[in-house]
Design a protein around this motif. Structure first.
Motif, PDB file in Angstrom:
ATOM      1  N   GLN A  13     -41.428 -10.630 -29.588  1.00 51.57           N
ATOM      2  CA  GLN A  13     -41.975 -11.965 -29.797  1.00 51.57           C
ATOM      3  C   GLN A  13     -41.043 -13.024 -29.213  1.00 51.57           C
ATOM      4  O   GLN A  13     -39.832 -12.804 -29.082  1.00 51.57           O
ATOM      5  CB  GLN A  13     -42.174 -12.224 -31.289  1.00 51.57           C
ATOM      6  CG  GLN A  13     -43.323 -11.447 -31.904  1.00 51.57           C
ATOM      7  CD  GLN A  13     -43.603 -11.874 -33.332  1.00 51.57           C
ATOM      8  OE1 GLN A  13     -42.701 -12.316 -34.044  1.00 51.57           O
ATOM      9  NE2 GLN A  13     -44.853 -11.726 -33.754  1.00 51.57           N
ATOM     10  N   ALA A  14     -41.615 -14.162 -28.893  1.00 54.69           N
ATOM     11  CA  ALA A  14     -40.816 -15.273 -28.384  1.00 54.69           C
ATOM     12  C   ALA A  14     -39.701 -15.602 -29.378  1.00 54.69           C
ATOM     13  O   ALA A  14     -39.918 -15.612 -30.589  1.00 54.69           O
ATOM     14  CB  ALA A  14     -41.699 -16.492 -28.154  1.00 54.69           C
ATOM     15  N   SER A  84     -33.189 -15.321 -27.143  1.00 54.88           N
ATOM     16  CA  SER A  84     -34.096 -16.479 -27.085  1.00 54.88           C
ATOM     17  C   SER A  84     -35.153 -16.292 -26.016  1.00 54.88           C
ATOM     18  O   SER A  84     -35.412 -17.188 -25.195  1.00 54.88           O
ATOM     19  CB  SER A  84     -33.294 -17.770 -26.819  1.00 54.88           C
ATOM     20  OG  SER A  84     -32.322 -17.966 -27.816  1.00 54.88           O
ATOM     21  N   LYS A  86     -38.492 -15.989 -23.870  1.00 48.88           N
ATOM     22  CA  LYS A  86     -39.656 -16.849 -23.738  1.00 48.88           C
ATOM     23  C   LYS A  86     -40.781 -16.062 -23.068  1.00 48.88           C
ATOM     24  O   LYS A  86     -40.510 -15.120 -22.326  1.00 48.88           O
ATOM     25  CB  LYS A  86     -39.313 -18.068 -22.878  1.00 48.88           C
ATOM     26  CG  LYS A  86     -38.131 -18.874 -23.364  1.00 48.88           C
ATOM     27  CD  LYS A  86     -37.799 -19.990 -22.372  1.00 48.88           C
ATOM     28  CE  LYS A  86     -36.606 -20.799 -22.818  1.00 48.88           C
ATOM     29  NZ  LYS A  86     -36.265 -21.874 -21.846  1.00 48.88           N
ATOM     30  N   PRO A  87     -42.020 -16.472 -23.273  1.00 46.49           N
ATOM     31  CA  PRO A  87     -43.129 -15.773 -22.591  1.00 46.49           C
ATOM     32  C   PRO A  87     -42.954 -15.734 -21.074  1.00 46.49           C
ATOM     33  O   PRO A  87     -43.336 -14.745 -20.432  1.00 46.49           O
ATOM     34  CB  PRO A  87     -44.341 -16.601 -22.998  1.00 46.49           C
ATOM     35  CG  PRO A  87     -43.988 -17.146 -24.341  1.00 46.49           C
ATOM     36  CD  PRO A  87     -42.521 -17.452 -24.250  1.00 46.49           C
ATOM     37  N   GLU A  88     -42.341 -16.755 -20.509  1.00 44.84           N
ATOM     38  CA  GLU A  88     -42.143 -16.775 -19.054  1.00 44.84           C
ATOM     39  C   GLU A  88     -41.075 -15.784 -18.585  1.00 44.84           C
ATOM     40  O   GLU A  88     -40.885 -15.616 -17.381  1.00 44.84           O
ATOM     41  CB  GLU A  88     -41.788 -18.186 -18.569  1.00 44.84           C
ATOM     42  CG  GLU A  88     -40.662 -18.867 -19.323  1.00 44.84           C
ATOM     43  CD  GLU A  88     -41.181 -19.790 -20.405  1.00 44.84           C
ATOM     44  OE1 GLU A  88     -42.133 -19.413 -21.139  1.00 44.84           O
ATOM     45  OE2 GLU A  88     -40.619 -20.890 -20.545  1.00 44.84           O
ATOM     46  N   THR A  90     -41.469 -12.708 -19.247  1.00 43.16           N
ATOM     47  CA  THR A  90     -42.250 -11.489 -19.066  1.00 43.16           C
ATOM     48  C   THR A  90     -42.261 -11.066 -17.600  1.00 43.16           C
ATOM     49  O   THR A  90     -42.599 -11.865 -16.726  1.00 43.16           O
ATOM     50  CB  THR A  90     -43.691 -11.699 -19.557  1.00 43.16           C
ATOM     51  OG1 THR A  90     -43.665 -11.930 -20.965  1.00 43.16           O
ATOM     52  CG2 THR A  90     -44.548 -10.481 -19.253  1.00 43.16           C
ATOM     53  N   THR A 118     -42.041  -7.593 -22.035  1.00 39.78           N
ATOM     54  CA  THR A 118     -43.167  -8.449 -22.365  1.00 39.78           C
ATOM     55  C   THR A 118     -42.809  -9.296 -23.581  1.00 39.78           C
ATOM     56  O   THR A 118     -42.413  -8.762 -24.619  1.00 39.78           O
ATOM     57  CB  THR A 118     -44.430  -7.637 -22.673  1.00 39.78           C
ATOM     58  OG1 THR A 118     -44.736  -6.808 -21.540  1.00 39.78           O
ATOM     59  CG2 THR A 118     -45.610  -8.544 -22.951  1.00 39.78           C
ATOM     60  N   VAL A 119     -42.937 -10.612 -23.416  1.00 38.02           N
ATOM     61  CA  VAL A 119     -42.613 -11.537 -24.501  1.00 38.02           C
ATOM     62  C   VAL A 119     -43.905 -12.221 -24.935  1.00 38.02           C
ATOM     63  O   VAL A 119     -44.540 -12.922 -24.144  1.00 38.02           O
ATOM     64  CB  VAL A 119     -41.579 -12.582 -24.057  1.00 38.02           C
ATOM     65  CG1 VAL A 119     -41.185 -13.466 -25.235  1.00 38.02           C
ATOM     66  CG2 VAL A 119     -40.344 -11.894 -23.472  1.00 38.02           C
ATOM     67  N   SER A 120     -44.280 -12.011 -26.170  1.00 37.30           N
ATOM     68  CA  SER A 120     -45.521 -12.602 -26.680  1.00 37.30           C
ATOM     69  C   SER A 120     -45.233 -13.953 -27.330  1.00 37.30           C
ATOM     70  O   SER A 120     -44.170 -14.167 -27.914  1.00 37.30           O
ATOM     71  CB  SER A 120     -46.172 -11.667 -27.693  1.00 37.30           C
ATOM     72  OG  SER A 120     -45.324 -11.488 -28.809  1.00 37.30           O
ATOM     73  N   SER A 121     -46.209 -14.838 -27.223  1.00 36.41           N
ATOM     74  CA  SER A 121     -46.029 -16.185 -27.776  1.00 36.41           C
ATOM     75  C   SER A 121     -46.480 -16.270 -29.227  1.00 36.41           C
ATOM     76  O   SER A 121     -47.080 -15.346 -29.755  1.00 36.41           O
ATOM     77  CB  SER A 121     -46.809 -17.192 -26.936  1.00 36.41           C
ATOM     78  OG  SER A 121     -48.168 -16.836 -26.888  1.00 36.41           O
TER      79      SER A 121
END
Length: 121
Positions: A13-14, A84, A86-88, A90, A118-121
């Motif tokens: 997760q983010a 820390s 972030k979705p970006e 990913t 993979t970072v989910s928001s």
């Protein structure tokens, strides 16, 4: 011949953290620089961070203060601690070894197969 094997990717997760590892086998020289690149869908592969045998590091502005690269030279292993997230962030993360000459010129690049982050928001 150099082989690079990455591990440690996954889904987070983010705001979370992940640690990537890359083990290099084969003949490794003192001037070899190891590092990480990433490629998001539809985008070009981009530099993330690298580190010399002596511990000198460089990292992209987009990850400064969040990602830390380290290297266990005797074990020919490089790590990327990612905090820390972030979705970006990913992307598929690729381990890289640059064989360099004394003047810094790159003689050859070696690549791992990549590990998905993979970072989910």
């Amino acid at each position: 011949q150099v082989q690079l094997v990455e591990s440690g990717g996954g889904l987070v997760q983010a705001g979370g953290s992940l640690r990537l590892s890359c083990a290099a086998t084969g003949l490794i020289f003192r001037l070899d620089v190891m590092g990480w690149y990433r490629q998001a869908p539809g985008k070009q592969r981009e530099f993330v961070a690298d580190i010399t045998t002596d511990g000198g590091t460089k990292c992209a502005d987009s990850v400064k203060g969040r990602f830390t690269i380290s290297r266990d030279s005797p074990e020919n292993t490089v790590y990327l601690q990612m905090n820390s997230l972030k979705p970006e962030d990913t992307a598929v993360y690729y381990c890289n070894l640059q064989r360099r000459l004394v003047d810094g010129a790159v003689l050859k690049n070696y690549w791992g197969r990549g590990t998905q982050v993979t970072v989910s928001s």
